[in-house]
Motif scaffolding. Structure first.
Motif, mmCIF file in Angstrom:
data_model
loop_
_atom_site.group_PDB
_atom_site.id
_atom_site.type_symbol
_atom_site.label_atom_id
_atom_site.label_comp_id
_atom_site.label_asym_id
_atom_site.label_seq_id
_atom_site.Cartn_x
_atom_site.Cartn_y
_atom_site.Cartn_z
ATOM 1 N N THR A 115 16.472 -6.452 17.966
ATOM 2 C CA THR A 115 17.370 -7.492 17.581
ATOM 3 C C THR A 115 18.455 -6.711 16.713
ATOM 4 O O THR A 115 18.213 -5.663 16.255
ATOM 5 N N GLY A 147 26.672 -18.425 10.084
ATOM 6 C CA GLY A 147 27.348 -17.246 10.174
ATOM 7 C C GLY A 147 26.670 -15.806 10.488
ATOM 8 O O GLY A 147 27.096 -14.920 10.557
ATOM 9 N N GLN A 148 25.427 -15.908 10.547
ATOM 10 C CA GLN A 148 24.535 -14.789 10.786
ATOM 11 C C GLN A 148 23.976 -14.962 12.297
ATOM 12 O O GLN A 148 22.865 -16.007 12.476
ATOM 13 N N TYR A 149 24.308 -14.307 13.144
ATOM 14 C CA TYR A 149 23.873 -14.419 14.483
ATOM 15 C C TYR A 149 23.010 -13.333 15.137
ATOM 16 O O TYR A 149 22.714 -12.102 14.515
ATOM 17 N N VAL A 150 22.163 -13.484 16.151
ATOM 18 C CA VAL A 150 21.076 -12.696 16.454
ATOM 19 C C VAL A 150 21.489 -12.552 17.917
ATOM 20 O O VAL A 150 21.416 -13.421 18.853
ATOM 21 N N VAL A 207 21.278 -8.516 13.968
ATOM 22 C CA VAL A 207 21.249 -9.706 12.945
ATOM 23 C C VAL A 207 22.743 -9.417 12.195
ATOM 24 O O VAL A 207 22.646 -8.330 11.454
ATOM 25 N N GLY A 208 23.499 -10.355 12.206
ATOM 26 C CA GLY A 208 24.846 -10.099 11.481
ATOM 27 C C GLY A 208 25.927 -11.098 11.786
ATOM 28 O O GLY A 208 25.641 -11.829 12.917
ATOM 29 N N PRO A 209 27.259 -11.095 11.348
ATOM 30 C CA PRO A 209 28.268 -11.959 11.502
ATOM 31 C C PRO A 209 29.006 -11.673 12.844
ATOM 32 O O PRO A 209 29.861 -12.320 13.081
ATOM 33 N N ASP A 210 28.866 -10.597 13.248
ATOM 34 C CA ASP A 210 29.599 -9.954 14.527
ATOM 35 C C ASP A 210 28.608 -9.938 15.815
ATOM 36 O O ASP A 210 27.824 -9.038 15.603
ATOM 37 N N ASP A 268 23.121 -20.178 12.347
ATOM 38 C CA ASP A 268 22.613 -19.984 11.170
ATOM 39 C C ASP A 268 23.716 -19.472 10.393
ATOM 40 O O ASP A 268 23.494 -18.375 9.751
ATOM 41 N N GLY A 287 26.039 -6.886 16.278
ATOM 42 C CA GLY A 287 24.659 -7.098 16.681
ATOM 43 C C GLY A 287 24.139 -6.636 18.061
ATOM 44 O O GLY A 287 23.096 -5.948 18.079
#
Length: 205
Positions: free
Chosen positions: A136, A187-190, A138-141, A185, A145
């Protein structure tokens, strides 16, 4: 650059211990965009073009919004196999012949806004009989990600199966699927990268 023998008809023999199912599809399919004049197929748009949707294979129905008289459909960019994402710019490119059937669906009020499709059967029919390994990012972009998930996958494949990282990268473009696992979540996308372990003759799970 790598070349592969497709004469098996069922599998791409990536190496002695790795075989990827052949699942041919056309990477580009689309109609002429509104007011289009020599419009390139890249990047894709709501008219279609270089979609690279690997599920657009035998038995799938693709719906395209007609924007010009006669639709002016075109297609090409044959692929023998590709993972969702086509992560190293190129899938397994190959020459291809295709038979396509067209039907005009007259919309009562408005057309669809962009391409839509319906598959025949499951999304990963040829590899669903075994496990998957996922990494994975994980982060805002979402792009970052995807890159992080892919880099972790390349490291995993290289270390676990003792192959060069460049080959792990090429393999990922042929069979690793990128998925948006969640966007809810704060602004934190996976983004997940999923590897079908069935491609390895001696799968290590």
């Amino acid at each position: 650059m790598r070349t592969f023998d497709l004469s098996d008809g069922k599998y791409i023999h990536f190496s002695e211990n790795i075989k990827v199912p052949i699942e041919p599809f056309l990477g580009t399919m689309g109609v002429c965009p509104k007011d289009g004049d020599g419009t390139p197929i890249m990047p894709p748009g709501n008219f279609g073009g270089n979609l690279d949707v690997r599920q657009l294979t035998v038995g799938t129905k693709l719906y395209l919004p007609v924007q010009q008289a006669g639709a002016l459909f075109s297609c090409g960019d044959g692929h023998a196999a590709q993972g969702d994402g086509e992560v190293c710019v190129s899938a397994l490119e190959c020459p291809m012949y295709a038979s396509l059937k067209f039907t005009v669906i007259k919309a009562a009020e408005k057309s669809i806004p962009s391409p839509q499709f319906q598959t025949k059967g499951g999304l990963t029919q040829k590899v669903n009989h075994d496990d998957f390994y996922g990494t994975t990012g994980v982060g805002p972009d979402l792009m970052t990600g995807a890159q992080e998930a892919l880099r972790s996958m390349i490291d995993y494949v290289s270390e676990t199966y003792s192959i060069e990282k460049v080959d792990a990268y090429l393999l990922a473009s042929l069979c690793v699927d990128l998925k948006i696992s969640e966007v809810v979540d704060a602004g934190q996308y996976v983004v997940s990268a999923l590897l079908p372990l069935s491609i390895f003759n001696d799968s290590e799970k």
